[in-house]
Design a protein around this motif. Structure first.
Motif, PDB file in Angstrom:
ATOM      1  N   ILE A 184       0.353  -1.239  -0.403  1.00  0.00           N
ATOM      2  CA  ILE A 184      -0.221  -0.432   0.273  1.00  0.00           C
ATOM      3  C   ILE A 184       0.499   1.239  -0.407  1.00  0.00           C
ATOM      4  O   ILE A 184       0.889   1.616  -0.944  1.00  0.00           O
ATOM      5  CB  ILE A 184      -1.113   0.118   0.938  1.00  0.00           C
ATOM      6  CG1 ILE A 184      -2.057  -0.942   1.154  1.00  0.00           C
ATOM      7  CG2 ILE A 184      -1.485   1.160   1.020  1.00  0.00           C
ATOM      8  CD1 ILE A 184      -2.928  -1.511   2.311  1.00  0.00           C
ATOM      9  N   TYR A 185       2.084   1.658   1.051  1.00  0.00           N
ATOM     10  CA  TYR A 185       2.549   1.868   0.786  1.00  0.00           C
ATOM     11  C   TYR A 185       3.331   2.246  -0.397  1.00  0.00           C
ATOM     12  O   TYR A 185       3.392   4.234  -0.770  1.00  0.00           O
ATOM     13  CB  TYR A 185       3.774   2.332   1.988  1.00  0.00           C
ATOM     14  CG  TYR A 185       4.854   3.269   2.335  1.00  0.00           C
ATOM     15  CD1 TYR A 185       4.804   4.288   2.872  1.00  0.00           C
ATOM     16  CD2 TYR A 185       6.160   3.055   1.115  1.00  0.00           C
ATOM     17  CE1 TYR A 185       5.629   4.920   2.513  1.00  0.00           C
ATOM     18  CE2 TYR A 185       7.099   3.835   1.242  1.00  0.00           C
ATOM     19  CZ  TYR A 185       6.817   5.016   1.771  1.00  0.00           C
ATOM     20  OH  TYR A 185       7.960   5.880   2.829  1.00  0.00           O
ATOM     21  N   ALA A 186       3.633   1.647  -1.221  1.00  0.00           N
ATOM     22  CA  ALA A 186       4.662   1.910  -2.429  1.00  0.00           C
ATOM     23  C   ALA A 186       3.385   2.554  -3.107  1.00  0.00           C
ATOM     24  O   ALA A 186       3.842   3.714  -3.998  1.00  0.00           O
ATOM     25  CB  ALA A 186       4.464   0.619  -3.285  1.00  0.00           C
ATOM     26  N   LEU A 187       1.703   1.850  -3.733  1.00  0.00           N
ATOM     27  CA  LEU A 187       0.916   2.469  -3.843  1.00  0.00           C
ATOM     28  C   LEU A 187       1.071   3.793  -3.805  1.00  0.00           C
ATOM     29  O   LEU A 187       0.554   4.451  -4.865  1.00  0.00           O
ATOM     30  CB  LEU A 187       0.179   1.370  -4.104  1.00  0.00           C
ATOM     31  CG  LEU A 187      -1.417   2.024  -5.068  1.00  0.00           C
ATOM     32  CD1 LEU A 187      -1.165   1.711  -6.477  1.00  0.00           C
ATOM     33  CD2 LEU A 187      -2.616   1.532  -4.469  1.00  0.00           C
ATOM     34  N   VAL A 188       0.432   3.964  -3.034  1.00  0.00           N
ATOM     35  CA  VAL A 188       0.450   5.400  -2.669  1.00  0.00           C
ATOM     36  C   VAL A 188       1.221   6.343  -2.634  1.00  0.00           C
ATOM     37  O   VAL A 188       1.204   7.481  -3.378  1.00  0.00           O
ATOM     38  CB  VAL A 188       0.189   5.958  -0.647  1.00  0.00           C
ATOM     39  CG1 VAL A 188      -0.093   7.307  -0.760  1.00  0.00           C
ATOM     40  CG2 VAL A 188      -1.449   4.899  -0.463  1.00  0.00           C
ATOM     41  N   LEU A 189       2.440   6.503  -2.863  1.00  0.00           N
ATOM     42  CA  LEU A 189       3.992   6.830  -2.930  1.00  0.00           C
ATOM     43  C   LEU A 189       4.052   7.302  -4.438  1.00  0.00           C
ATOM     44  O   LEU A 189       3.463   8.362  -4.850  1.00  0.00           O
ATOM     45  CB  LEU A 189       4.896   5.829  -2.953  1.00  0.00           C
ATOM     46  CG  LEU A 189       6.343   6.689  -2.740  1.00  0.00           C
ATOM     47  CD1 LEU A 189       6.194   7.650  -1.401  1.00  0.00           C
ATOM     48  CD2 LEU A 189       7.782   5.933  -2.869  1.00  0.00           C
ATOM     49  N   ALA A 190       3.364   5.865  -5.540  1.00  0.00           N
ATOM     50  CA  ALA A 190       3.415   6.275  -6.959  1.00  0.00           C
ATOM     51  C   ALA A 190       1.790   6.896  -7.026  1.00  0.00           C
ATOM     52  O   ALA A 190       2.328   7.775  -7.896  1.00  0.00           O
ATOM     53  CB  ALA A 190       3.404   4.870  -7.940  1.00  0.00           C
ATOM     54  N   TRP A 191       1.139   6.824  -6.589  1.00  0.00           N
ATOM     55  CA  TRP A 191      -0.276   7.657  -6.493  1.00  0.00           C
ATOM     56  C   TRP A 191       0.419   8.955  -6.390  1.00  0.00           C
ATOM     57  O   TRP A 191      -0.467  10.304  -7.170  1.00  0.00           O
ATOM     58  CB  TRP A 191      -1.091   6.722  -5.914  1.00  0.00           C
ATOM     59  CG  TRP A 191      -2.856   7.148  -6.682  1.00  0.00           C
ATOM     60  CD1 TRP A 191      -3.268   8.422  -6.060  1.00  0.00           C
ATOM     61  CD2 TRP A 191      -3.364   6.647  -7.304  1.00  0.00           C
ATOM     62  NE1 TRP A 191      -4.542   7.934  -6.246  1.00  0.00           N
ATOM     63  CE2 TRP A 191      -4.458   6.556  -7.591  1.00  0.00           C
ATOM     64  CE3 TRP A 191      -2.882   5.527  -8.532  1.00  0.00           C
ATOM     65  CZ2 TRP A 191      -5.078   6.384  -9.138  1.00  0.00           C
ATOM     66  CZ3 TRP A 191      -3.412   5.185  -9.668  1.00  0.00           C
ATOM     67  CH2 TRP A 191      -4.969   5.943  -9.654  1.00  0.00           C
TER      68      TRP A 191
END
Lengths: 307, 295
Positions: free
Chosen positions: B219-226
């Motif tokens: 989730i952290y990675a997704l939010v970072l990219a988002w």
């Protein structure tokens, strides 16, 4: 991104477990014959680090290695203004944000149903996509017709200024927007840390009659001090690199007087087509970032902070 | 609470103080509510405007005639600025999901090797991860952009994904190592005695046990990219590669843009991580033994 939340409570759970049974070197024996597999498992990250982190850093250092660039920076009045802005943005923004987060983490632990519900709403700015959120903040504040000005006039009859016409109000709103976006995140960390504190210490303090402010100053805060320090340092590093807030909220208005290093570097690179100068502007923050980073990494490794 | 109830008749000043505390926290609650939701409210205020330009220029503080037309415009791509909205949304999603999966894979492999296999290089890798973790993302952006030119990775989503993965993986490694240190080493020993190879232990024992922490890192990675704007802006140039964040950034200062539709698009984009976050919050928090505050 509940990320660092996992840290503190888990960290607190580790010491008792390891204290009970003697530590022994994990795996060393078990995986001795697996050298090849070990290398294969490590390879992807090592490659990503070398190719996409170490090389760009090295390339940046090489590009911005000429002393003439720094002389050019020092001659640019906008750079000096920006340096001051960055200092203010990071210094005020980080400390205010962390201190309020620490206080609010206590508020959110009050046993009331509506405070639990409020916490959910309070967390919304954190996962909200940054660009869109800051554009909305920009719209709230812009001109006469922004929502903030309208609300102030309709509710209190106050004629508010046009915020982005003045350097100080624009700076203040940049800081406020940064706090709005990131305070929930640190509040969650402190809530988790407070929950992980041993109950009996607080009970003992209560029996001794320590309440409110005194319990916070003499009991709670000393136990959170190390975590608070590490979080502040980490947040300092991240805030120095905060591009989105300033770029979308004030956009440097009025006339580039509220830029920070991250946005100025962007302008040097794309408006003046001088990427080397942009990287030099970025690197000029290194004298601050290296000590902060070193202290943080030491604290990270020596104590059980567990971010 | 029972103590509070019992104490009530004893002394009055205490009651008064209690009352003041309750009033104070109610006021603080209202202030926090307004503070947290004002920008979100503003997004909806503009998006619910039937004709673009009415609200943001006339200064209404509530939508006089709320309409969902702006959302229809976004869904049907019925505006010249939004002609390729869903393709751009797809581009953003591709970058986000690829970042998420690669971060989970690379991060868990490295965390397993460093934490369980304990190679001599482990210290160096942890140091590298900490170093990356401490570097502000925007500071690496310009050198990264130049380096990608050297590599020949221009105008491809993979350059953005590489940037996001290299920024998100350190966090994944730190969290996974920390979480996995709670798994007893005897489990590995037992599996090895039964004849399991390193990859088998990783796949059959390690991965299932660290699943909650792994989903957190993902989730952290997704939010970072988002959340990213600057890497996408620097690394993607052609129209077909454009992402939603870039679209919104480009039109940020365009007075001709249909702002109600742009805000509707912003809401659709910005709310996705909020939905993911609140959907998975209970699962992740429950498994990690946190979140008692709101559970």
């Amino acid at each position: 991104m509940t990320d660092l939340v996992s840290g503190p409570p888990a960290a607190a759970a580790v010491p008792p477990a390891s204290a009970e049974r003697p530590r022994r070197p994990l795996g060393r024996g078990t995986y001795r014959e697996d050298r090849l597999w070990t290398a294969a498992f490590i390879m992807p990250y090592a490659a990503v680090f070398l190719v996409f982190t170490a090389c760009p850093i090295g390339y940046g250092l090489w590009m911005a290695g000429r002393p003439a660039l720094y002389a050019q920076l020092a001659d640019d009045p906008i750079y000096l203004t920006t340096l001051f802005n960055t200092l203010l943005f990071v210094g005020v923004g980080v400390n205010l944000k962390m201190f309020l987060a620490l206080l609010l983490s206590g508020f959110f632990l009050r046993p009331r149903w509506w405070i639990k519900a409020l916490l959910v709403i309070y967390l919304v700015p954190w996962p909200l996509a940054a660009v869109q959120a800051f554009i909305s903040v920009h719209w709230i504040l812009i001109g006469d017709m922004g929502l903030v000005n309208r609300l102030l006039e309709e509710l209190f009859g106050i004629e508010a200024p046009i915020w982005f016409n003045y350097r100080w109000t624009a700076l203040a709103w940049n800081i406020a927007a940064h706090i709005w976006k990131w305070m929930p995140f640190w509040t969650v960390i402190f809530i988790a840390a407070r929950l992980a504190l041993p109950r009996d210490v607080n009970d003992a303090a209560a029996i001794d009659g320590a309440t409110g402010v005194r319990r916070f100053v003499h009991v709670t805060f000393p136990m959170l001090a190390n975590l608070y320090l590490v979080c502040t340092l980490l947040s300092t590093l991240w805030t120095i690199g905060d591009f989105n807030t300033v770029y979308f909220v004030s956009g440097g208005a009025p006339v580039m007087s509220t830029d920070v290093l991250a946005t100025l570097a962007f302008r040097y690179t794309f408006d003046s087509f001088n990427p080397a100068l942009g990287i030099a502007a970025v690197l000029s923050a290194l004298p601050v970032m290296i000590p902060v980073g070193l202290v943080m990494i030491r604290r990270f490794q020596t104590r059980e902070v567990g971010l | 609470m029972t103590a509070a109830v019992l104490a009530r008749p004893v002394r009055r000043p205490r009651n008064l103080r209690r009352l003041l505390v309750e009033i104070g926290s109610a006021l603080l609650g209202v202030a926090l509510l307004i503070w947290s939701l004002l920008p979100v409210y503003n997004m909806f205020l503009i998006a619910l405007d039937p004709d673009e330009g009415d609200i943001e220029f006339t200064g209404h503080i509530y939508p006089p005639e709320p309409s969902l037309d702006a959302f229809r415009v976004v869904l049907m791509q019925d505006d010249r600025y939004l002609e390729q909205f869903w393709q751009q949304f797809g581009n953003s999603l591709f970058i986000g999901v690829a970042t998420m999966l690669l971060t989970a894979l690379i991060g868990s492999l490295a965390a397993f090797a460093i934490g369980r296999m304990r190679p001599g290089t482990g210290r160096w890798l942890t140091g590298a991860a900490l170093l990356t973790y401490a570097i502000p993302a925007a500071f690496l952006a310009i050198p990264f952009h130049r380096a990608m030119h050297l590599y020949g990775l221009t105008d491809t989503p993979w350059a953005v994904i590489a940037a996001q993965v290299s920024l998100a993986t350190p966090f994944a490694i730190l969290v996974l190592r920390h979480y996995a240190s709670l798994i007893p080493a005897e489990l590995d020993d037992a599996a090895r005695i039964d004849g399991a190879s390193g990859p088998q232990v990783y796949r059959l024992i390690y991965l299932p046990l660290i699943a909650p922490a792994l989903s957190l890192a993902a989730i952290y990675a997704l939010v970072l990219a988002w959340n990213d704007y600057i890497y996408q802006f620097l690394l993607l140039t052609s129209q077909g590669r454009m992402t939603v964040a870039m679209l919104q950034g480009h039109l940020f200062e365009d007075p001709d843009a249909a702002w109600n539709a742009m805000m509707a698009a912003a809401i659709l984009y910005a709310m996705l991580p909020v939905a993911v976050f609140f959907g998975l919050r209970r699962y992740v928090a429950g498994r990690l033994g946190i979140g008692r505050a709101d559970g």
